[in-house]
Design an enzyme around this catalytic site. Structure first.
Site, PDB file in Angstrom:
ATOM      1  N   GLY A 245      95.514 -47.859  11.542  1.00  0.00           N
ATOM      2  CA  GLY A 245      96.261 -47.015  12.468  1.00  0.00           C
ATOM      3  C   GLY A 245      96.948 -45.809  11.885  1.00  0.00           C
ATOM      4  N   GLU A 282      93.513 -52.564   7.475  1.00  0.00           N
ATOM      5  CA  GLU A 282      92.248 -52.231   8.140  1.00  0.00           C
ATOM      6  C   GLU A 282      92.221 -50.744   8.491  1.00  0.00           C
ATOM      7  OE1 GLU A 282      92.493 -54.568  11.703  1.00  0.00           O
ATOM      8  OE2 GLU A 282      92.605 -56.464  10.629  1.00  0.00           O
ATOM      9  N   GLY A 284      90.878 -47.071   9.177  1.00  0.00           N
ATOM     10  CA  GLY A 284      89.611 -46.405   9.501  1.00  0.00           C
ATOM     11  C   GLY A 284      89.789 -44.907   9.329  1.00  0.00           C
ATOM     12  N   ARG A 285      90.445 -44.312  10.340  1.00  0.00           N
ATOM     13  CA  ARG A 285      90.600 -42.858  10.381  1.00  0.00           C
ATOM     14  C   ARG A 285      91.184 -42.271   9.088  1.00  0.00           C
ATOM     15  NH1 ARG A 285      91.748 -40.436  15.414  1.00  0.00           N
ATOM     16  NH2 ARG A 285      92.571 -42.462  16.027  1.00  0.00           N
ATOM     17  N   TYR A 325      90.286 -37.694  24.817  1.00  0.00           N
ATOM     18  CA  TYR A 325      91.732 -37.835  24.584  1.00  0.00           C
ATOM     19  C   TYR A 325      92.449 -36.485  24.574  1.00  0.00           C
ATOM     20  CZ  TYR A 325      89.498 -41.808  22.152  1.00  0.00           C
ATOM     21  OH  TYR A 325      88.699 -42.857  21.800  1.00  0.00           O
ATOM     22  N   CYS A 351      76.510 -30.148  30.763  1.00  0.00           N
ATOM     23  CA  CYS A 351      76.839 -29.747  32.128  1.00  0.00           C
ATOM     24  C   CYS A 351      78.069 -30.473  32.648  1.00  0.00           C
ATOM     25  CB  CYS A 351      75.641 -29.998  33.026  1.00  0.00           C
ATOM     26  SG  CYS A 351      74.203 -29.153  32.384  1.00  0.00           S
ATOM     27  N   TYR A 379      85.486 -41.289  14.111  1.00  0.00           N
ATOM     28  CA  TYR A 379      85.365 -41.392  15.569  1.00  0.00           C
ATOM     29  C   TYR A 379      84.691 -40.170  16.182  1.00  0.00           C
ATOM     30  CZ  TYR A 379      88.643 -45.181  14.705  1.00  0.00           C
ATOM     31  OH  TYR A 379      89.237 -46.313  14.231  1.00  0.00           O
TER      32      TYR A 379
HETATM   33  N1  LLP Z   1      91.867 -52.557  13.213  1.00  0.00           N
HETATM   34  C1  LLP Z   1      91.675 -52.757  14.530  1.00  0.00           C
HETATM   35  C2  LLP Z   1      91.793 -54.107  15.062  1.00  0.00           C
HETATM   36  C3  LLP Z   1      91.373 -51.666  15.370  1.00  0.00           C
HETATM   37  O1  LLP Z   1      91.201 -51.869  16.672  1.00  0.00           O
HETATM   38  C4  LLP Z   1      91.267 -50.359  14.821  1.00  0.00           C
HETATM   39  C5  LLP Z   1      90.939 -49.211  15.658  1.00  0.00           C
HETATM   40  C6  LLP Z   1      91.461 -50.211  13.431  1.00  0.00           C
HETATM   41  C7  LLP Z   1      91.767 -51.322  12.663  1.00  0.00           C
HETATM   42  C8  LLP Z   1      91.357 -48.882  12.753  1.00  0.00           C
HETATM   43  O2  LLP Z   1      92.301 -47.981  13.204  1.00  0.00           O
HETATM   44  P1  LLP Z   1      92.464 -46.564  12.474  1.00  0.00           P
HETATM   45  O3  LLP Z   1      92.972 -46.818  11.081  1.00  0.00           O
HETATM   46  O4  LLP Z   1      91.135 -45.910  12.465  1.00  0.00           O
HETATM   47  O5  LLP Z   1      93.442 -45.839  13.323  1.00  0.00           O
HETATM   48  N2  LLP Z   1      88.342 -43.662  19.184  1.00  0.00           N
HETATM   49  C9  LLP Z   1      89.764 -43.444  18.973  1.00  0.00           C
HETATM   50  C10 LLP Z   1      90.343 -44.442  18.018  1.00  0.00           C
HETATM   51  C11 LLP Z   1      90.147 -45.872  18.448  1.00  0.00           C
HETATM   52  C12 LLP Z   1      90.707 -46.876  17.470  1.00  0.00           C
HETATM   53  C13 LLP Z   1      90.276 -48.255  17.818  1.00  0.00           C
HETATM   54  N3  LLP Z   1      90.731 -49.283  16.912  1.00  0.00           N
HETATM   55  C14 LLP Z   1      89.967 -42.016  18.496  1.00  0.00           C
HETATM   56  O6  LLP Z   1      88.998 -41.284  18.359  1.00  0.00           O
HETATM   57  O7  LLP Z   1      91.104 -41.579  18.292  1.00  0.00           O
END
Ligand code: LLP
Length: 425
Positions: A245, A282, A284-285, A325, A351, A379
């Site tokens: 997150g 965990e 991601g981004r 978003y 379109c 993403y």
């Molecule tokens: N762990 C769980 C259980 C999650 O659901 C997520 C993301 C992460 C870790 C990783 O979160 P991060 O570190 O990437 O923030 N498509 C959206 C983001 C959706 C995130 C979903 N879950 C966007 O483009 O902003």
């Protein structure tokens, strides 16, 4: 050299934009557009911030691969020692194909199917992050039928406000995620009784693109209250998984650095005597988002009475975040030109009026010029679609002066594969 703020390893050298030692204009010419380009050094630097934060601790960084699941990206993180956070059977097959250690794979998500559970058990994954009491029952049944026990942690919904976009906030009572804080102890008691389960940890994830440390600190307090209560009930928790997150700088955002955030979290953990646990995160981004750009070519300029449009060859099928978003992504030219600029909405060919990549951007651009959409490592490709029957873009990973094509551009034949015409009548 002019570094782009918040985008390490992406910089102008003279008029031209480079990623590491590769001129992005050369990649656009060689591979065409739209094209995603990632910096290996930027990904590893982002990982290093977590690794610094965990120095001297028992910890595993489980890359949330939904952010960018390309095999080469997974391979890079696997080789750097990461585990993976997966949310589907497809993601499991991808991490296995990329050489992940199954023991470092954790399986999150509210809707795991029995088939996905079976496959993950056969693979020997490290932990199932269970999100409801009914999932506990099903997982126990599936594991018993396979003759094994499933390692589990329960995802707590701590009811804290991550102060992010409502679609990507997950730790509030009204969200579908996790087990409510007040029901968690009871869920652990049930898990400890079920024959097919072994409790190994606790887990929490409060949302995405979080730019303020306070919600993390609040969530940690809530989780630690539970750890104490669960262990007092005689159920040992070996790991604490604190989810992902952490945000990135899209438009002057100032999220805490991973190491600084974890220094604060460990101060709390140590003070309360939990600093010696095995920690998992965990992200991601924050590992990949600002390591990538999407290159696109200007097709037409369309001046108007109310708006000027800059129509480019990338669209909401390639970069869905603005449409979904109203997200901001920086947009810069691959080659800066002297000359008059105007304010444009940068839009794609799809379109739909929602097909925009940037609004009210000051650009000096002509048809044929190429632009980079920034912060496109997370993403973007992972949420790309074939809408309007557009093939998905190619991807390149840059390592110093070398550029590796890691995914070919999707062809029409790729798109038609698997479809059938109706029989002749
Ligand atoms: N762990 C769980 C259980 C999650 O659901 C997520 C993301 C992460 C870790 C990783 O979160 P991060 O570190 O990437 O923030 N498509 C959206 C983001 C959706 C995130 C979903 N879950 C966007 O483009 O902003």
């Amino acid at each position: 050299m002019t570094e782009l703020p918040g985008h390490p390893h992406i910089a102008f050298r003279g008029a031209d934009l480079f990623i590491e030692d590769v001129r992005l204009g050369d990649l656009a010419t060689a591979h065409g557009t739209p094209l995603f380009v990632y910096s290996k050094a930027a990904m590893l630097a982002a990982l290093a911030a977590y690794q610094r934060g965990f120095a001297g601790r028992r910890a595993t960084v489980c890359y949330a691969m939904k952010a960018n699941p390309s095999l080469a990206v997974l391979q890079l993180f696997a080789q750097a020692g990461c585990g993976f956070d997966i949310v589907s059977g497809g993601e499991l097959e991808r991490v296995m194909a990329a050489g992940a250690d199954p023991a470092k794979v954790i399986f999150s998500g509210v809707g795991k199917t029995r088939a996905e559970m079976r496959r993950a058990l056969q693979a020997g994954i490290g932990c199932f992050n269970v999100e409801s009491e009914s999932e506990l029952e099903v997982l126990s049944e599936v594991a018993s039928a396979c003759g094994v026990t499933a390692p589990v942690s329960i995802r707590v919904n701590p009811n804290v406000d991550a102060k992010t976009h409502p679609y990507i906030s997950t730790g509030l009572k009204g969200n579908k995620f996790g087990v409510a804080h007040e029901h968690t102890l009871q869920a652990y008691r049930r898990a400890a009784q079920l024959p097919g389960l072994t409790v190994v940890g606790i887990d929490c994830h409060i949302g995405s693109q979080i730019t303020d440390g306070a919600p993390y600190l609040d969530a940690m307090d809530r989780v630690l209250e539970l750890v104490a209560a669960i262990e007092a009930a005689g159920i040992a928790l070996h790991h604490i998984d604190f989810g992902g997150g952490l945000g990135i700088d899209y438009n002057g955002d100032r999220p805490p650095a991973a190491d600084a955030l974890w220094a604060q979290l460990f101060a709390k953990l140590d003070a309360r005597g939990f600093g010696d646990r095995h920690f998992m995160v965990e992200p991601g981004r924050s590992l990949v988002g600002n390591a990538g750009v999407c290159l696109t070519e200007v097709l037409y300029l369309k001046p108007g009475e109310q708006k000027n449009f800059c129509i480019v060859d990338a669209a909401m099928n390639d970069l869905p975040r603005p449409a979904m978003y109203e997200a901001y992504h920086g947009i810069v030219p691959l080659s800066r030109r002297a000359g008059p600029s105007s304010t444009y909405d940068v839009v794609g060919p799809i379109c739909e009026s929602g097909d925009w990549l940037g609004r009210d951007r000051e650009l000096s651009a002509l048809p044929g010029d190429r632009l980079a959409v920034l912060s496109a490592g997370a993403y973007c490709m992972s949420m790309a679609s074939n809408y309007n029957s557009r093939g998905r873009a190619a991807e390149v990973l840059v390592d110093g002066a070398k550029a590796h094509l890691i995914r070919e551009r999707e062809t029409v034949a790729d798109q038609l594969r698997g479809e059938r015409l109706l029989p002749a009548t």
